[in-house]
Design an enzyme around this catalytic site. Structure first.
Site, mmCIF file in Angstrom:
data_model
loop_
_atom_site.group_PDB
_atom_site.id
_atom_site.type_symbol
_atom_site.label_atom_id
_atom_site.label_comp_id
_atom_site.label_asym_id
_atom_site.label_seq_id
_atom_site.Cartn_x
_atom_site.Cartn_y
_atom_site.Cartn_z
ATOM 1 N N HIS A 164 42.875 43.335 34.329
ATOM 2 C CA HIS A 164 43.048 44.449 35.259
ATOM 3 C C HIS A 164 42.417 44.063 36.587
ATOM 4 C CE1 HIS A 164 43.531 48.667 36.533
ATOM 5 N NE2 HIS A 164 42.398 48.458 37.187
ATOM 6 N N CYS A 165 43.211 44.055 37.637
ATOM 7 C CA CYS A 165 42.736 43.645 38.965
ATOM 8 C C CYS A 165 42.384 44.887 39.772
ATOM 9 C CB CYS A 165 43.798 42.820 39.682
ATOM 10 S SG CYS A 165 43.274 42.226 41.305
ATOM 11 N N PRO A 166 41.107 45.106 40.089
ATOM 12 C CA PRO A 166 40.751 46.294 40.887
ATOM 13 C C PRO A 166 41.211 46.191 42.333
ATOM 14 C CG PRO A 166 38.823 44.920 40.526
ATOM 15 C CD PRO A 166 39.926 44.316 39.712
ATOM 16 N N ASN A 169 44.582 47.497 42.124
ATOM 17 C CA ASN A 169 44.617 48.791 41.447
ATOM 18 C C ASN A 169 45.737 48.819 40.410
ATOM 19 O OD1 ASN A 169 43.751 51.432 40.933
ATOM 20 N ND2 ASN A 169 45.284 52.305 42.300
#
Length: 357
Positions: A164-166, A169
């Protein structure tokens, strides 16, 4: 005379006894300190000892402050950047209903979920005549195909989830893994180009800032000595100061991003070469260690060799695809539907098909 000798002998015996007592006290203190040190070391090892500790655990512990910053700060960057636009789909969301699987060609509503009715040809494991089995996700209670993992942040299962890439998003999964790698690669190349091409500007700006500091120091010395007959050195304007400092800041920022993002790009390139994702790396490592203890050799079922793995990842099936799909922008879909993993056309080595378990 004899009384004096007796008194002197008594004093000497007393001094010798004091020295012996002091030496014993010193030895006793050193012995107690050594015992306390050993006891504290034993307690510390008993509290912190873990047979599963390895280099990955140590690196995760060292990067824990960075993870905290990413979890609590950077998650809002993707929200602000993604306002007014739909995020790039990372994969098919698997809902509770077994008929809620949706391909990317179906409509996108609300920017949050896939909706549509999927024929049985897109979901082979939903066909009663097909014997392929899947597991069930414990959190969303839905069928979980091979290489699918549940994202606790997005609260959904993502096909071929990598992480999951913040910053985006969004999750990096089956349908946007190639776009994510292209973004990292081109961003790294752009930062390296900017850093190399602006090296002369950076040196000039840095030298100008040093001259500013020197002139400011000389001006203060002149003001302290009250030598009014001397002409004060010319001062830089605010615009000049801001320009030089901005050049230095931008060069340092580009260089830092090139180093950090370049390391991330190399890491994902190594994973793509081995035909696995970030999550599968930890799973395969544990499986490799487990089978090694039994005297067996682990084989990644989704790896077809370094060169073929890149061809499968980039979607290269013919020679002209290196131009039309790699060098030029392309919106072609990745290999497979993410629900089942058939043998790619570009792979020459044939392997036995695997069930999506």
């Amino acid at each position: 005379m004899r009384s004096r000798q007796r008194a002197f002998a008594a004093v000497m015996r007393l001094c010798v006894k004091c020295l012996r007592v002091g030496r014993r006290c010193r030895f006793r203190l050193a012995w107690r300190a050594q015992q306390l040190w050993r006891y504290g070391h034993l307690c510390l090892r008993s509290l912190l000892y873990n047979s599963f500790t390895n280099s990955d655990v140590l690196l995760d512990s060292l990067f824990e402050p960075i993870y905290w910053l990413v979890d609590h700060v950077t998650r809002w960057f993707g929200v602000v950047k993604g306002m007014g636009s739909h995020p790039l789909p990372s994969g098919i969301q698997l809902c509770a209903s077994p008929r809620a699987f949706c391909p990317p060609s179906w409509s996108w509503q609300g920017g949050a979920h896939w909706h549509g009715w999927v024929p049985s040809m897109l979901c082979p494991f939903l066909d009663p005549s097909n014997t392929v089995a899947v597991s069930i996700c414990r959190k969303c209670i839905s069928p979980k195909p091979a290489r699918t993992h549940h994202c606790s942040i997005c609260n959904r299962c993502v096909l071929k989830m990598d992480h999951h890439c913040p910053w985006l998003n969004n999750c990096v999964g089956h349908y946007n893994h190639r776009y994510f790698f292209s973004f990292c690669l081109f961003m790294t190349m752009g930062c390296i180009y900017c850093g190399i091409s602006s090296w002369d500007m950076f040196r000039e700006a840095y030298a100008a800032i040093e001259r500013m500091k020197m002139l400011e120091k000389e001006r203060l010395q002149v003001a302290a000595n009250q030598t009014y007959y001397q002409t004060p050195p010319p001062a830089f304007s605010f615009r000049q100061r801001a320009f030089h400092k901005s050049v230095v800041y931008l060069w340092v920022l580009c260089s830092s991003v090139a180093v950090a993002l370049g390391a991330l790009t190399l890491w994902h390139a190594a994973l793509i070469t081995r035909g696995e994702t970030s999550i599968e790396r930890h799973i395969n490592k544990k499986e490799r260690q487990r089978l090694q203890k039994k005297g067996r050799v682990f084989r990644n079922p989704y790896s077809y060799g370094a060169w073929d793995n890149w061809k499968v990842f980039l979607g290269v099936e013919m020679r002209r695809h290196w131009l039309t799909r790699v060098l030029l922008p392309s919106t072609h879909l990745p290999h497979g539907t993410g629900l089942s993993w058939d043998h790619p056309r570009c792979v020459t080595e044939l392997r036995t098909p695997l069930l999506a378990i």
